[in-house]
Design a protein around this motif. Structure first.
Motif, PDB file in Angstrom:
ATOM      1  N   THR A  14      19.799 -99.113   6.805  1.00  0.00           N
ATOM      2  CA  THR A  14      18.861 -99.664   6.146  1.00  0.00           C
ATOM      3  C   THR A  14      18.360-101.000   6.456  1.00  0.00           C
ATOM      4  N   GLY A  15      19.274-101.701   7.101  1.00  0.00           N
ATOM      5  CA  GLY A  15      18.905-103.095   7.617  1.00  0.00           C
ATOM      6  C   GLY A  15      18.182-103.114   8.707  1.00  0.00           C
TER       7      GLY A  15
ATOM      8  N   ALA B  56      24.301 -99.203   5.173  1.00  0.00           N
ATOM      9  CA  ALA B  56      23.826-100.532   4.857  1.00  0.00           C
ATOM     10  C   ALA B  56      23.172-101.066   6.198  1.00  0.00           C
TER      11      ALA B  56
ATOM     12  N   LYS C 202      29.372 -98.825   4.727  1.00  0.00           N
ATOM     13  CA  LYS C 202      28.788 -99.904   6.022  1.00  0.00           C
ATOM     14  C   LYS C 202      27.667 -99.253   6.748  1.00  0.00           C
TER      15      LYS C 202
ATOM     16  N   ALA D 137      20.269-102.158   0.686  1.00  0.00           N
ATOM     17  CA  ALA D 137      21.301-102.252   1.635  1.00  0.00           C
ATOM     18  C   ALA D 137      22.384-103.251   1.011  1.00  0.00           C
ATOM     19  N   ARG D 138      22.273-104.114   0.234  1.00  0.00           N
ATOM     20  CA  ARG D 138      23.355-104.630  -0.392  1.00  0.00           C
ATOM     21  C   ARG D 138      24.101-103.757  -1.343  1.00  0.00           C
TER      22      ARG D 138
ATOM     23  N   THR E 174      14.534-102.788  -0.634  1.00  0.00           N
ATOM     24  CA  THR E 174      15.069-102.261   0.536  1.00  0.00           C
ATOM     25  C   THR E 174      16.425-103.166   0.854  1.00  0.00           C
TER      26      THR E 174
ATOM     27  N   ASN F 281      24.760-100.567  -0.870  1.00  0.00           N
ATOM     28  CA  ASN F 281      25.327 -99.449   0.009  1.00  0.00           C
ATOM     29  C   ASN F 281      26.631-100.530   0.554  1.00  0.00           C
ATOM     30  N   TRP F 282      26.323-101.717   1.026  1.00  0.00           N
ATOM     31  CA  TRP F 282      27.370-102.472   1.494  1.00  0.00           C
ATOM     32  C   TRP F 282      28.630-102.694   0.505  1.00  0.00           C
TER      33      TRP F 282
END
Length: 54
Positions: free
Chosen positions: A35-36, A32, A29, A20-21, A16, A23-24
């Motif tokens: 997800t975070g 991300a 953003k 997120a990384r 996960t 997507n970032w």
């Protein structure tokens, strides 16, 4: 036994986090951040259920 269960959560955390990384880095953003947030909540709930016997 609790530590084995906690270690089993680790691959999901890493997958996960990498999503997120990804997507970032692709300028998404909002995804991300979402997800975070889901990652933090799911890990916190999993640890609470394992160690606090809820």
């Amino acid at each position: 036994m609790k530590y084995i269960a906690a270690i089993c959560i680790l691959p999901f955390f890493l997958y996960t986090l990498s999503f997120a990384r990804y997507n970032w880095s692709h300028q998404n953003k909002l995804a991300a951040i979402g997800t975070g947030v889901l990652l933090i909540l799911s890990i916190a709930l999993g640890v609470a259920l394992i160690f606090l016997n809820l």
